[in-house]
Every structure is written in structure tokens, then in C-alpha cells.
Motif scaffolding. Structure first.
Motif, PDB file in Angstrom:
ATOM      1  N   GLY A 274       0.831  -1.198  -0.006  1.00 26.94           N
ATOM      2  CA  GLY A 274       0.009   0.131  -0.196  1.00 26.94           C
ATOM      3  C   GLY A 274       0.952   1.210  -0.110  1.00 26.94           C
ATOM      4  O   GLY A 274       2.042   1.302  -0.588  1.00 26.94           O
ATOM      5  N   SER A 275       0.233   2.389   0.768  1.00 26.90           N
ATOM      6  CA  SER A 275       1.109   3.718   0.451  1.00 26.90           C
ATOM      7  C   SER A 275       2.313   3.603   1.227  1.00 26.90           C
ATOM      8  O   SER A 275       3.211   4.272   1.119  1.00 26.90           O
ATOM      9  CB  SER A 275       0.149   4.800   0.919  1.00 26.90           C
ATOM     10  N   LYS A 276       2.516   2.765   2.468  1.00 29.69           N
ATOM     11  CA  LYS A 276       3.641   2.766   2.983  1.00 29.69           C
ATOM     12  C   LYS A 276       4.712   2.032   2.242  1.00 29.69           C
ATOM     13  O   LYS A 276       5.913   2.099   2.713  1.00 29.69           O
ATOM     14  CB  LYS A 276       3.605   2.146   4.460  1.00 29.69           C
ATOM     15  N   THR A 277       4.481   1.430   1.200  1.00 29.28           N
ATOM     16  CA  THR A 277       5.581   0.795   0.323  1.00 29.28           C
ATOM     17  C   THR A 277       5.609   1.558  -0.844  1.00 29.28           C
ATOM     18  O   THR A 277       6.652   1.768  -1.398  1.00 29.28           O
ATOM     19  CB  THR A 277       5.105  -0.597   0.073  1.00 29.28           C
ATOM     20  N   LEU A 278       4.657   1.900  -1.606  1.00 28.00           N
ATOM     21  CA  LEU A 278       4.610   2.672  -2.951  1.00 28.00           C
ATOM     22  C   LEU A 278       4.580   3.875  -2.895  1.00 28.00           C
ATOM     23  O   LEU A 278       4.933   4.824  -3.810  1.00 28.00           O
ATOM     24  CB  LEU A 278       3.433   2.266  -3.752  1.00 28.00           C
ATOM     25  N   LEU A 303      -4.755   2.906  -2.754  1.00 28.39           N
ATOM     26  CA  LEU A 303      -3.828   2.593  -1.920  1.00 28.39           C
ATOM     27  C   LEU A 303      -4.586   2.869  -0.519  1.00 28.39           C
ATOM     28  O   LEU A 303      -4.943   3.954  -0.323  1.00 28.39           O
ATOM     29  CB  LEU A 303      -2.493   3.073  -2.107  1.00 28.39           C
ATOM     30  N   ASN A 304      -4.589   1.879   0.262  1.00 33.24           N
ATOM     31  CA  ASN A 304      -4.563   2.166   1.633  1.00 33.24           C
ATOM     32  C   ASN A 304      -3.227   1.894   2.414  1.00 33.24           C
ATOM     33  O   ASN A 304      -2.250   1.696   1.602  1.00 33.24           O
ATOM     34  CB  ASN A 304      -5.591   1.078   2.641  1.00 33.24           C
ATOM     35  N   GLU A 305      -3.042   2.139   3.775  1.00 37.91           N
ATOM     36  CA  GLU A 305      -1.585   2.091   3.982  1.00 37.91           C
ATOM     37  C   GLU A 305      -0.864   0.857   3.866  1.00 37.91           C
ATOM     38  O   GLU A 305       0.242   0.634   3.363  1.00 37.91           O
ATOM     39  CB  GLU A 305      -1.545   2.195   5.671  1.00 37.91           C
ATOM     40  N   GLU A 306      -1.705  -0.411   3.863  1.00 37.50           N
ATOM     41  CA  GLU A 306      -1.105  -1.715   3.744  1.00 37.50           C
ATOM     42  C   GLU A 306      -1.736  -2.571   2.602  1.00 37.50           C
ATOM     43  O   GLU A 306      -1.361  -3.707   2.358  1.00 37.50           O
ATOM     44  CB  GLU A 306      -1.015  -2.707   4.886  1.00 37.50           C
ATOM     45  N   HIS A 307      -2.951  -1.996   1.839  1.00 38.09           N
ATOM     46  CA  HIS A 307      -3.176  -2.726   0.880  1.00 38.09           C
ATOM     47  C   HIS A 307      -3.374  -1.943  -0.440  1.00 38.09           C
ATOM     48  O   HIS A 307      -3.569  -0.573  -0.139  1.00 38.09           O
ATOM     49  CB  HIS A 307      -4.970  -2.884   1.279  1.00 38.09           C
ATOM     50  N   GLY A 308      -3.121  -2.537  -1.508  1.00 37.81           N
ATOM     51  CA  GLY A 308      -3.365  -2.122  -2.873  1.00 37.81           C
ATOM     52  C   GLY A 308      -4.504  -2.835  -3.486  1.00 37.81           C
ATOM     53  O   GLY A 308      -4.599  -4.027  -3.639  1.00 37.81           O
ATOM     54  N   PHE A 309      -5.321  -2.039  -4.170  1.00 36.18           N
ATOM     55  CA  PHE A 309      -6.259  -2.273  -5.105  1.00 36.18           C
ATOM     56  C   PHE A 309      -6.224  -2.357  -6.535  1.00 36.18           C
ATOM     57  O   PHE A 309      -5.666  -1.493  -7.149  1.00 36.18           O
ATOM     58  CB  PHE A 309      -7.582  -1.449  -4.831  1.00 36.18           C
TER      59      PHE A 309
END
Length: 362
Positions: A274-278, A303-309
């Protein structure tokens, strides 16, 4: 090829990294330009050393913290391309000049006075470039007559040594064609060289004319007359370079590997990055939060913090546990979110690359 990596993982493909460096150095050398790479995209001692081994000369840091890490690692020719202001910065700068040959920038009389006082206290004048505004109004002095007036106001300060000019042509990222990129790069060349001529007439040393970001430095024929370029992103490339036609997918060497953790339906899935990676940086030329390698049909829509859609207009054809590789929109931000990244060659992990200057933003 990334099936054995724990995810989310940031990977750096070493063969294209080396090719990107060699290409940049060779192209600029033909026009008498040295490459002083910005290390803020990777913040890594290993990658900095690789850039110098492959022909780059000197390095550029964004902040004192980066410069301190790199000086401690043995790098001795460092430009800090950010105005240093405040007593704490001056104390650290004074210590740093004991370790390396430091060059920095100035864009205010107040900043010049602080640098001069530091130079007097150490007995070593602070080598300084006058920062010129490249059109985005983030701190530089306007070229030509305003730069001359500014230089006159500071050049007699004891402890300060003006040695040239620095320019960042940030408006180039607003262009959408090769013709537009070249036009902005030529404006940079004209602004820097014309201002340098005026300052030389004032008796000032203009030995260093520093410009050229990761777009302009790929067009060195437009920058002839400068002495060096400071690209950073070129080592990785990203969606901004890819969809501007300035890099191929194969030249995009930084990827984020993510695992499919949920199938919403045949056309929608969730990944573990998610946003904490990308990061949530966008690309004006491409929708979503990155480009999936080999799958142009997939869009990373949210993107959520740990989820990507992710979604596609056709069936994804993915299963739980499958991995995808994503070229980030803005590669320069991603390594700063990781302690280490995987250096890949021939589909194998060749080394773990530490990000020693991660978080060194002061």
C-alpha cells in the motif's frame, strides 16, 4: 522471477542499473559534461559507490544528513544542493568539512552570512554555488541581472567562496513531448551560461555550472556549456520517465513486488503493498499508483496504508499467493521507505542493498 521473495519487497535490477549509469555518463561526456548524481533516490552507499565506479564524478546530496552518511562511508566530493540555515546546520557543516570537500548553495544574504561565519570559524572558506531559479520559484535567485546584484551583495564576505552556479529546471516535468523537454533544457542552458558570463565579468569564479535533472540530462546536446549535470532518478527510472517516452520498461530497474492476498472477483484483487511501500505519488501521464510489469491491462486504482487495489477490464487470471511486480510512479521516494532492497541479477538475489541514509532528512 520474484517468487521466493518475502513481500512487499523492493527490488533493484542490477543489470539495467549499471546500463543506465553507463549510458548517462557516456552521453554527457560527449558534450563535456560530468555526471554528479543525486543520491537521494537510493540513499545507498553501495549504489553511490557503483555510480562512481562506472564514471560519475562527485555526488549530490539533498540534506546534511545524507552528506554525513556518505562522508562517513568515504566519499569526499559532495555537493549539498539545499540551502543550509541555522546554528545547528552550521555546526554540522563545520564538522563535515573536516571529512570531505564540501560544496553547497546559497540563495539569500542571510544564508550567505551564516556560511561565511562558518568558513571563518573553521579557517576554510565554504565553497558555494549561487542557486538560480529554474522557473518553479522554490528559492533560487532570478538569472541575469538579479543574480549579479545578489552576487555583489555577498561576494566580499570573508569565509565564503563563490565558485559557480546551480540551476534546477523543474518546469520540464510539466512538458509532454520531446520538443517540450528540449525547449526547457535549452532555456536552462541559456539562463546558466548567460548569467555566468555576466558574473565572470564581475570577476567571480564560474568554474562550476551545475544543472540537468533526470530529464534534461538525457538531452546533453541541449546543455553544452554547463560543466556538470545532477540527475538522480535516472539510475532507476519510473512511471514518470516511462510514460514520457524517456525510458523503456526494461530500463525501469526499481520494482515493488507484491502478493495477491484477496480476490474480490474475477477483475478485482487486493495486494499486500500500500502507501507505506509505494507512496501515493501520482503520474500525470498514467492512471493509478504504478505500472504492473508485463500487464498493461492492470490498474493499481487505490492504496490504503497496507493494501493495494488492482483491477482490470478483463479477468485478472491471478490466484491467491501470486506475485506481481510494480514500477512505482516516483522511484525516488520508495527506497526511503525500506531498510534494505534486493539487488537482483539473472533472476537471482545477488545482494541485499542497505539504505544507510534512509530518514536522513535534516
Amino acid at each position: 522471477m520474484y517468487d521466493d521473495l518475502p513481500t512487499p519487497a523492493v527490488v533493484a535490477e542490477l543489470d539495467p542499473i549499471e546500463a543506465n549509469i553507463r549510458t548517462m555518463v557516456a552521453a554527457n561526456a560527449r558534450y563535456g559534461l560530468k555526471v554528479r548524481p543525486h543520491i537521494k533516490p537510493h540513499k545507498s552507499v553501495f549504489l553511490t559507490r557503483l555510480e562512481l565506479e562506472l564514471g560519475c564524478q562527485g555526488i549530490t546530496c539533498a540534506k546534511l544528513g545524507e552528506a554525513e552518511v556518505m562522508a562517513a562511508a568515504g566519499f569526499t566530493d559532495i555537493l549539498i544542493a539545499f540551502p543550509l540555515i541555522g546554528e545547528d546546520k552550521m555546526t554540522r557543516l563545520a564538522r563535515l568539512t573536516d571529512q570531505a570537500q564540501i560544496l553547497t548553495i546559497v540563495n539569500s544574504v542571510a544564508g550567505a552570512r551564516q556560511l561565511a561565519q562558518t568558513g571563518q570559524s573553521t579557517g576554510r572558506p565554504i565553497r558555494t554555488l549561487i542557486e538560480l531559479d529554474g522557473g518553479i520559484r522554490r528559492g533560487g535567485i532570478q538569472p541575469l541581472a538579479p543574480a549579479v546584484a545578489f552576487a555583489r551583495a555577498i561576494h566580499d564576505l570573508q569565509g565564503l567562496q563563490i565558485v559557480g552556479l546551480m540551476y534546477y529546471g523543474g518546469t520540464i516535468y510539466n512538458e509532454d513531448s520531446l520538443e517540450g523537454f528540449e525547449r526547457v533544457a535549452r532555456l536552462e542552458q541559456q539562463a546558466v551560461t548567460a548569467t555566468a558570463r555576466l558574473l565572470s565579468d564581475e570577476g567571480l569564479d564560474m568554474g562550476i555550472l551545475s544543472g540537468g535533472n533526470s530529464f534534461a540530462a538525457k538531452m546533453p546536446h541541449c546543455l553544452a556549456g554547463l560543466t556538470e549535470v545532477r540527475p538522480g532518478n535516472f539510475i532507476f527510472n519510473d512511471c514518470n520517465q516511462l510514460f514520457a517516452g524517456m525510458a523503456t520498461e526494461a530500463q525501469c530497474s526499481l520494482r515493488v513486488v507484491a502478493t495477491v492476498v484477496c480476490l474480490v472477483d474475477s477483475c478485482h484483487a487486493i495486494i499486500d503493498a500500500g502507501s507505506k511501500t509505494l507512496t501515493t505519488d501520482l503520474c500525470a501521464k498514467h492512471p493509478g499508483y504504478g505500472a504492473v510489469v508485463g500487464r498493461p491491462d492492470i490498474c493499481l486504482t487505490k492504496l490504503n496504508e497496507e493494501h493495494g487495489f488492482i483491477e482490470s477490464r478483463q479477468p485478472l487470471g491471478l490466484e491467491i499467493g501470486d506475485k506481481i511486480a510494480i514500477i512505482p510512479n516516483h522511484a525516488c521516494v520508495v527506497p526511503n521507505l525500506a531498510d534494505e532492497i534486493y539487488g537482483i541479477r539473472n533472476n537471482q538475489v545477488e545482494r541485499l542493498i542497505r539504505i544507510e541514509a534512509r530518514g536522513m532528512n535534516r
